[in-house]
Write an enzyme that holds these catalytic residues in place. Sequence first.
Site, PDB file in Angstrom:
ATOM      1  N   ASP A 218       1.430  -1.249  -0.337  1.00  0.00           N
ATOM      2  CA  ASP A 218      -0.299  -0.345   0.182  1.00  0.00           C
ATOM      3  C   ASP A 218       0.797   1.460  -0.086  1.00  0.00           C
ATOM      4  O   ASP A 218       1.972   1.177   0.635  1.00  0.00           O
ATOM      5  CB  ASP A 218      -1.272   0.265   1.503  1.00  0.00           C
ATOM      6  CG  ASP A 218      -1.400  -0.843   1.369  1.00  0.00           C
ATOM      7  OD1 ASP A 218      -2.026  -1.564   0.363  1.00  0.00           O
ATOM      8  OD2 ASP A 218      -2.762  -1.140   1.819  1.00  0.00           O
TER       9      ASP A 218
HETATM   10  N1  URA Z   1      -0.927  -6.200   4.033  1.00  0.00           N
HETATM   11  C1  URA Z   1      -1.350  -4.727   3.866  1.00  0.00           C
HETATM   12  O1  URA Z   1      -2.971  -4.480   4.898  1.00  0.00           O
HETATM   13  N2  URA Z   1      -0.658  -3.737   3.349  1.00  0.00           N
HETATM   14  C2  URA Z   1       0.018  -3.884   2.548  1.00  0.00           C
HETATM   15  O2  URA Z   1       0.676  -3.629   2.105  1.00  0.00           O
HETATM   16  C3  URA Z   1       0.917  -5.215   2.734  1.00  0.00           C
HETATM   17  C4  URA Z   1       0.043  -6.568   3.515  1.00  0.00           C
END
Ligand code: URA
Length: 238
Positions: free
Chosen positions: A107
């Site tokens: 993310d």
């Molecule tokens: N899980 C999440 O919630 N975000 C990420 O960036 C990676 C795994």
Amino acid sequence: MRALRLDRFICSQRAEITRSTAKELCKARRIRVNGEIALKSDRQVDENADEVELDGERIVYRKHLYIMLNKPQGVVCSTKDGLSPTVLSLLPQEYARPGMFPAGRLDKDTEGFVLLTDDGELAHRMLSPVSHVAKTYFVRLERPCGEDYPQAFSSGMTIDGGEKCLPAEFFFSDEPCECTLILREGKYHQVKRMFAALGNKVVYLKRTAIGKLPLDTTLPLGGCLEILHKDVEKLTAL
Ligand code: URA
């Protein structure tokens, strides 16, 4: 022996050099093959055996590149984005060659290990839901971890929308609100959604390892380093 044109060899290894620039570099006597000045950019070279130099510096042939990036927050894991900087914009010039892409997504607000590569086959093995390669995350939560968390994760959790997750490994840390989680799949926002299912909230997330390869702890945020041969295999090790 695998022969190819010198200009093609140079372009395949250096994104900043075009075929016409390669020709000019040859004319300007800046390219050597096995120590001899190469004036013709259309001559053949063996990518594995011949030594090609630009301005006295060896262009070492690599079929594929594997780059460990320590992604900072605010950067997106796509090849193009109109608004935010992409992980590819953090690649130093020497690694920016055609076909590089992020193998897997974090993310925008997640930090840590992103693999940048031009090896689609390895990326597939690393990311395929059937290969179950481990991804390790350091997690900081809004509220302290519950005693029931190891069991909740190991038994395979159901997250919002009824999605069933594979069993995951949970490890407490010395800090009550911090922990480590190892997942063997990669659903959308999975770590955040798993903790939300337990009534908690992720306030900071960092990926610290892929497969058996840990993020180099000396790599600053935004920094890149090349993963060399023996470590590439660790990316898909179970
Ligand atoms: N899980 C999440 O919630 N975000 C990420 O960036 C990676 C795994």
